[in-house]
Every structure is written in C-alpha cells, then in structure tokens.
Design a protein around this motif. Structure first.
Motif, short mmCIF file in Angstrom:
data_model
loop_
_atom_site.label_atom_id
_atom_site.label_comp_id
_atom_site.label_asym_id
_atom_site.label_seq_id
_atom_site.Cartn_x
_atom_site.Cartn_y
_atom_site.Cartn_z
N ILE A 300 0.83 -1.21 0.00
CA ILE A 300 0.00 0.00 0.00
C ILE A 300 0.87 1.26 0.00
CG2 ILE A 300 -1.70 1.31 1.32
CD1 ILE A 300 -2.79 -1.39 2.32
N LEU A 301 1.83 1.32 0.91
CA LEU A 301 2.66 2.53 1.01
C LEU A 301 3.53 2.73 -0.21
CD1 LEU A 301 3.80 2.53 4.74
CD2 LEU A 301 2.02 3.90 3.67
N GLU A 302 4.06 1.64 -0.78
CA GLU A 302 4.93 1.78 -1.95
C GLU A 302 4.17 2.39 -3.12
OE1 GLU A 302 8.60 -0.89 -3.40
OE2 GLU A 302 6.66 -1.86 -3.60
N ALA A 303 2.97 1.89 -3.36
CA ALA A 303 2.18 2.43 -4.47
C ALA A 303 1.74 3.86 -4.18
CB ALA A 303 0.95 1.54 -4.71
N LYS A 304 1.32 4.14 -2.95
CA LYS A 304 0.81 5.48 -2.61
C LYS A 304 1.93 6.52 -2.62
CE LYS A 304 -2.36 8.35 -0.99
NZ LYS A 304 -1.54 9.57 -0.96
N MET A 305 3.05 6.22 -1.92
CA MET A 305 4.11 7.21 -1.80
C MET A 305 4.85 7.41 -3.12
SD MET A 305 5.65 6.28 1.93
CE MET A 305 6.87 7.58 1.78
N MET A 306 5.13 6.32 -3.82
CA MET A 306 5.80 6.46 -5.12
C MET A 306 4.92 7.25 -6.08
SD MET A 306 8.87 5.01 -5.70
CE MET A 306 8.84 4.45 -7.39
N GLY A 307 3.62 6.96 -6.06
CA GLY A 307 2.70 7.68 -6.94
C GLY A 307 2.64 9.16 -6.63
N ASP A 308 2.57 9.51 -5.35
CA ASP A 308 2.50 10.92 -4.97
C ASP A 308 3.76 11.68 -5.37
OD1 ASP A 308 0.01 10.49 -3.95
OD2 ASP A 308 0.66 10.32 -1.86
N VAL A 310 6.07 10.87 -7.80
CA VAL A 310 6.42 10.91 -9.23
C VAL A 310 5.28 11.44 -10.09
CG1 VAL A 310 7.99 8.97 -8.94
CG2 VAL A 310 5.67 8.54 -9.71
N GLY A 311 4.13 11.70 -9.49
CA GLY A 311 3.02 12.25 -10.27
C GLY A 311 2.11 11.21 -10.88
N LEU A 312 2.14 9.97 -10.36
CA LEU A 312 1.25 8.92 -10.83
C LEU A 312 0.27 8.58 -9.72
CD1 LEU A 312 3.83 6.48 -12.51
CD2 LEU A 312 2.40 8.18 -13.65
N SER A 313 -0.89 8.07 -10.12
CA SER A 313 -1.85 7.62 -9.12
C SER A 313 -1.36 6.30 -8.51
CB SER A 313 -3.22 7.41 -9.77
OG SER A 313 -3.19 6.30 -10.65
N PRO A 314 -1.85 5.94 -7.33
CA PRO A 314 -1.41 4.66 -6.73
C PRO A 314 -1.66 3.47 -7.63
CG PRO A 314 -2.51 6.01 -5.08
CD PRO A 314 -2.68 6.72 -6.39
N LEU A 315 -2.80 3.47 -8.36
CA LEU A 315 -3.09 2.35 -9.27
C LEU A 315 -2.11 2.33 -10.44
CD1 LEU A 315 -4.84 -0.05 -9.99
CD2 LEU A 315 -6.41 1.52 -11.16
N GLU A 316 -1.80 3.51 -11.00
CA GLU A 316 -0.83 3.58 -12.09
C GLU A 316 0.54 3.10 -11.62
OE1 GLU A 316 -2.28 7.26 -14.94
OE2 GLU A 316 -1.23 7.72 -13.06
N THR A 317 0.92 3.50 -10.42
CA THR A 317 2.21 3.07 -9.89
C THR A 317 2.26 1.56 -9.68
OG1 THR A 317 2.39 5.19 -8.73
CG2 THR A 317 3.89 3.44 -8.05
N GLY A 336 9.70 0.47 -14.58
CA GLY A 336 8.27 0.56 -14.87
C GLY A 336 7.74 1.97 -14.72
N PRO A 337 7.87 2.60 -13.53
CA PRO A 337 7.43 4.00 -13.39
C PRO A 337 8.17 4.96 -14.31
CG PRO A 337 7.68 2.99 -11.23
CD PRO A 337 8.23 2.02 -12.22
N VAL A 338 9.48 4.74 -14.53
CA VAL A 338 10.22 5.61 -15.45
C VAL A 338 9.64 5.51 -16.85
CG1 VAL A 338 12.45 5.96 -16.58
CG2 VAL A 338 12.35 5.62 -14.13
N GLY A 339 9.34 4.30 -17.29
CA GLY A 339 8.77 4.11 -18.62
C GLY A 339 7.44 4.81 -18.79
N VAL A 340 6.58 4.69 -17.78
CA VAL A 340 5.27 5.36 -17.84
C VAL A 340 5.43 6.87 -17.91
CG1 VAL A 340 3.11 5.77 -16.60
CG2 VAL A 340 4.06 3.47 -16.71
N LEU A 341 6.33 7.41 -17.09
CA LEU A 341 6.56 8.86 -17.11
C LEU A 341 7.14 9.32 -18.44
CD1 LEU A 341 8.00 9.50 -13.53
CD2 LEU A 341 5.76 10.14 -14.39
N VAL A 342 8.04 8.54 -19.01
CA VAL A 342 8.62 8.92 -20.31
C VAL A 342 7.54 8.92 -21.39
CG1 VAL A 342 10.22 8.19 -22.12
CG2 VAL A 342 10.94 8.17 -19.74
N VAL A 343 6.69 7.89 -21.37
CA VAL A 343 5.61 7.84 -22.36
C VAL A 343 4.67 9.03 -22.21
CG1 VAL A 343 3.58 6.53 -23.11
CG2 VAL A 343 5.71 5.34 -22.61
#
Length: 356
Positions: A300-308, A310-317, A336-343
């Motif tokens: 839960i925390l990894e998805a929530k904090m990483m998303g907040d 890097v600018g992604l939602s928890p589900l996207e993360t 994975g998150p880097v690829g989504v942000l680059v796209v």
C-alpha cells in the motif's frame, strides 16, 4: 478531424511506448555499466578533485600530482574493500549461526518425524486404515522425493557449470569496465556535459534526466520510510511475543526487506512454520501476522508514496511496477514507473513533475 487527431495521438503514444521498451530491453543492458559508472563519478568527483588538488606539488615551475581519476579509483577501491569486509564479517557470523543450527538439526528432524508420525496415526484412525500404513507411505514418499532431488540437481549442476563460469567471468569483466569507466568519467565529466548541452537532443536528455532523478529520489525516500516502519513493526511485535532479541531481529528483518530480491517472508514465513511445528501455535500465528502486516504495508505505502512523488496515481504506480517486474525483473521496480513517465512526457500527456 477529431478522429484523425485521436488516431495520430494513439500512434504517437504507441510509438513512444515501443521505443521505451526497445531502449530498456536492448540498449540499457549494453550501457548499464557505464551509466552506473557515470553516477558513481558524479558522486566521487568533488572529493576526488579536492584530494587531487591537495596532493599536487610545484617543482621548477610545473605542477605535479595525482589526477582526480586516479584518486577516484582509489576511493572506489576503498569503498569496495569496506563493503567486502562487511560481507566477510556477515558471512562469518552466518557461518557460525549455520554451525549452531546444524548441531540442532537432528533435534529438528526428530521433532518433524514425531509430528508427521502423529498426523499419520490420526489419519489411520479416522479412515480405519491398517496401523502404520500411512507412516510407511509417507516414508516412501519422502525417500522418492529426496531421490528425485538428487537425480535432478546433479545433472543441472553439471549441465550449467559452464554457464555459471561464463557468468562469473562476465561479472569480473563488468566490474573492471565499471572501475575504468568511473576513472575516465571523473576525468572527462565536464567535457561530456558540454557535449550534451551542445547536442541536438539536449532537451530530450534533460527531460529524461529529470525523470530519472524524480523516480530515483522517490524510490530511495519510499524504501527508507518503509524500512524504518518495518523495523518498528517487527521490533514491537517481537517484544510483545517476549523475544529477547526483538530490537536486533526487527532491524535485521527491516534491512532484509529493503533488498530487491529478499523480503520479510524470507525470514518470517520459515520462522512461523518452524514455530508451529514445535507446537507453539500462538507464537507461530503471531509471526505470520507480522508478515501479513509488513507485506500489506509495503504494497500500500509503496504504491501510494511512489505515486504521490512521481506524479502517478497509486493504481498507475502499482500497475507500472508489476509490468516492470514482469518485463525487466528486479530493475522493473524502477524502470516501470520511469517508462510510464517517459511515455506521458513525450506523448504530451503530462509535464515533468518537480523533484520533491
């Protein structure tokens, strides 16, 4: 016109996604040692330049001394020696613990045998079977299982010994390339910065660099906080169970959980199983409960904090981390998150967030 615009948008997003996948899959493994060498050079260059300047001497109007690259490689060697000493110390302690465990191994085997024999007798009584029939069946299954393992492990080791040797040689070559790369990058870092600034793709390099810093910063902060929380939860849990080594065990499990391949389950699940087999069901369930708390807390925390961050939602993360793991292995947690942000960045879907 709107349908054409949608079509062009879809083509652009697909093209960027395929390009990102191709770079991560095929180009990144080729340049990874030099990327890591450049990061190490950026970190070591200030201290290496400072030491190099202090070591210079004047003689007959000329300055002589050790170059910053040579100083950097010495610093890197010292760091490797410290890490090696820590690994050696930890290995010795682990070896002593394994020796103590091996002394208790016959006792554990006896306890497991008594436990399995009791279960077999209960099943014989419940189903009205002949006495010791289940015991003999279980013994035969264990013997066959061990024979299968022996028959499978030896051919695997013999067949993959050459592959293992190649991997060891490859690791040595990569280590040497990394060390040489650090030395050369320290010497040529300013020149490479000028080249990048003068490059036609200067803006693209800058945007990708910002994205990498954002994700790296978010990952380090997130893992650090999760590691501290895991230490706290495990320490409190072991203290409530009456474990005399609650602080030490909590710190060790927190550090293990922060490593990419391992996790809390590496220790807590076997510990819970062994505790239950000893008949301490309440303590075993408590250890298993600690594992569940740490597992869901991380997810839960990894998805929530990483998303907040890097600018992604928890589900996207969560989706990007999972897809990255499936495509690129352990490094997919970052890729994975880097690829989504680059796209998103290069398809016009999202602007680069700032580093928090």
């Amino acid at each position: 016109m709107r349908e054409n615009e949608k079509f062009r948008k879809a083509i652009r997003i697909s093209g960027v996604a395929l390009a990102v996948y191709g770079v991560f899959r095929y180009m990144l493994p080729l340049v990874a040692p030099f990327l890591f060498a450049s990061v190490a050079a950026v970190l070591l260059k200030p201290s290496a330049c400072w030491i190099s300047e202090r070591l210079q001497v004047r003689w007959r109007g000329k300055r002589y001394g050790i170059g910053a690259g040579a100083v950097g490689i010495v610093e890197l060697g010292i760091l490797f020696l410290l890490l090696g000493f820590g690994a050696y110390t930890g290995s010795r302690k682990l070896y002593r613990e394994l020796c103590l465990l091996s002394e208790r191994f016959p006792y554990w085997i006896e306890k497991i045998d008594v436990c399995l024999t009791g279960v077999c007798h209960e099943m014989e009584g419940s189903f009205g079977l002949k006495e010791n029939s289940m015991v003999h069946l279980m013994q035969e299954m264990i013997v066959n299982f061990m024979d299968t393992i022996k028959a499978g492990v030896m051919p695997y080791l013999m067949g993959n010994s050459l592959l293992i040797a190649k991997c060891c040689i490859g690791c040595c070559i990569i280590t040497v390339l990394f060390a040489i790369g650090v030395m050369l990058f320290i010497q040529e870092l300013d020149m490479w910065r000028v080249r990048i600034q003068q490059s036609v793709f200067h803006q693209e390099f800058a945007r990708i660099g910002r994205l990498l810093r954002i994700v790296g910063n978010a990952y380090v902060r997130t893992q650090g906080l999760i590691m501290v929380l895991t230490m706290g939860v495990c320490t409190v849990g072991f203290f409530l169970m009456g474990n005399p080594y609650s602080i030490l065990a909590g710190i060790a499990i927190g550090i293990l959980d922060a490593l990419p391949i391992f996790g809390t389950g590496t220790v807590l699940l076997p510990w819970a199983l062994i505790t239950c087999m000893r008949g301490l069901w309440l303590r075993g369930l408590g250890i298993f409960g600690l594992y569940l708390i740490c597992y869901f807390m991380r997810e839960i925390l990894e998805a929530k904090m990483m998303g907040d961050r890097v600018g992604l939602s928890p589900l996207e993360t969560l989706i990007s981390v999972y897809v990255g793991l499936q495509l690129f292995g352990v490094l997919g947690v970052l890729l994975g998150p880097v690829g989504v942000l680059v796209v998103k960045e290069f398809s016009g879907e999202q602007k680069t967030p700032r580093i928090p």
